[in-house]
Design an enzyme around this catalytic site. Sequence first.
Site, short mmCIF file in Angstrom:
data_model
loop_
_atom_site.label_atom_id
_atom_site.label_comp_id
_atom_site.label_asym_id
_atom_site.label_seq_id
_atom_site.Cartn_x
_atom_site.Cartn_y
_atom_site.Cartn_z
N GLY A 163 11.51 -2.86 -3.42
CA GLY A 163 10.20 -2.49 -3.93
C GLY A 163 10.07 -0.98 -3.98
O GLY A 163 10.72 -0.26 -3.22
N GLN A 208 5.91 7.01 -4.31
CA GLN A 208 7.16 7.33 -3.62
C GLN A 208 8.08 8.22 -4.45
O GLN A 208 9.01 8.80 -3.92
CB GLN A 208 7.91 6.05 -3.24
CG GLN A 208 7.25 5.26 -2.14
CD GLN A 208 8.05 4.02 -1.84
OE1 GLN A 208 7.84 2.97 -2.45
NE2 GLN A 208 8.98 4.15 -0.91
N CYS A 256 11.70 1.02 4.54
CA CYS A 256 11.08 1.75 3.43
C CYS A 256 12.05 2.80 2.91
O CYS A 256 12.69 3.51 3.70
CB CYS A 256 9.80 2.42 3.93
SG CYS A 256 8.90 3.33 2.66
N LEU A 257 12.16 2.91 1.60
CA LEU A 257 13.04 3.90 1.01
C LEU A 257 12.59 5.33 1.35
O LEU A 257 13.41 6.24 1.31
CB LEU A 257 13.10 3.72 -0.52
CG LEU A 257 13.73 2.39 -0.98
CD1 LEU A 257 13.61 2.26 -2.49
CD2 LEU A 257 15.16 2.26 -0.51
N HIS A 303 2.97 -4.08 1.18
CA HIS A 303 3.64 -2.84 1.57
C HIS A 303 3.51 -1.81 0.44
O HIS A 303 3.17 -0.64 0.68
CB HIS A 303 5.12 -3.14 1.88
CG HIS A 303 5.96 -1.96 2.21
ND1 HIS A 303 6.48 -1.75 3.46
CD2 HIS A 303 6.41 -0.93 1.43
CE1 HIS A 303 7.21 -0.65 3.45
NE2 HIS A 303 7.18 -0.13 2.23
N GLU A 304 3.78 -2.24 -0.79
CA GLU A 304 3.74 -1.30 -1.93
C GLU A 304 2.31 -0.89 -2.29
O GLU A 304 2.07 0.27 -2.64
CB GLU A 304 4.47 -1.89 -3.14
CG GLU A 304 5.94 -2.22 -2.89
CD GLU A 304 6.78 -1.07 -2.35
OE1 GLU A 304 6.44 0.11 -2.57
OE2 GLU A 304 7.80 -1.36 -1.69
N HIS A 342 1.36 1.86 -0.12
CA HIS A 342 1.86 3.16 -0.61
C HIS A 342 0.89 3.77 -1.62
O HIS A 342 0.65 4.98 -1.60
CB HIS A 342 3.23 3.01 -1.28
CG HIS A 342 4.38 3.10 -0.34
ND1 HIS A 342 4.65 4.22 0.41
CD2 HIS A 342 5.35 2.20 -0.04
CE1 HIS A 342 5.74 4.00 1.13
NE2 HIS A 342 6.18 2.78 0.89
#
Length: 176
Positions: free
Chosen positions: A46, A51, A101-102, A143-144, A147
């Site tokens: 994701g 991000q 997380c990236l 989660h996204e 963000h």
Amino acid sequence: MAILDILEVPHPGLRAVAKPVPEVTDAVRAIVSDMFDTMYDARGIGLAATQVGIEQRIVVIDLQEPDSDEEDAKPVRNPHVFINPELTAVSDELGSYNEGCLSIPEQYAEVQRPARCTISWLDDKGALHQGEFDGLMATAIQHEIDHLNGVLFTDHISKLKRDMIMKKLAKARKAA
């Protein structure tokens, strides 16, 4: 198609609150395409636009689940685009996943979130959808969306665990 730079903590852009996309245009679809390229390149499931430094309410998700239960089964791409996603309902029942997380590379923690959620969103053609999700997809979309609201998964864990993750990340960066 382009691979975009993924912001990492403590970059202030990760705390930005994204603005709604007023219209789904070719420029928005190009961002979506670049986000998928970036997510796949980083081996994530994701990615939120914030991000990659784009303050628009755009999320891409692909759980890339295997095509069978066999150990060496290949992942199958099943990309999902969520433009202007909005949580409209969440379950009282909680689920727990070891989230990563990236933007916080190679760091993970158990996070509890509602086990099911209902969201509304636009697709990449501008059509409005509403759907209910559970399991890993419910976790990923929450989660996204976090963000897009300037929230990281580490905001959902204790200060002690968060500090441990940040120390591990600092140590890994120093070693690299």
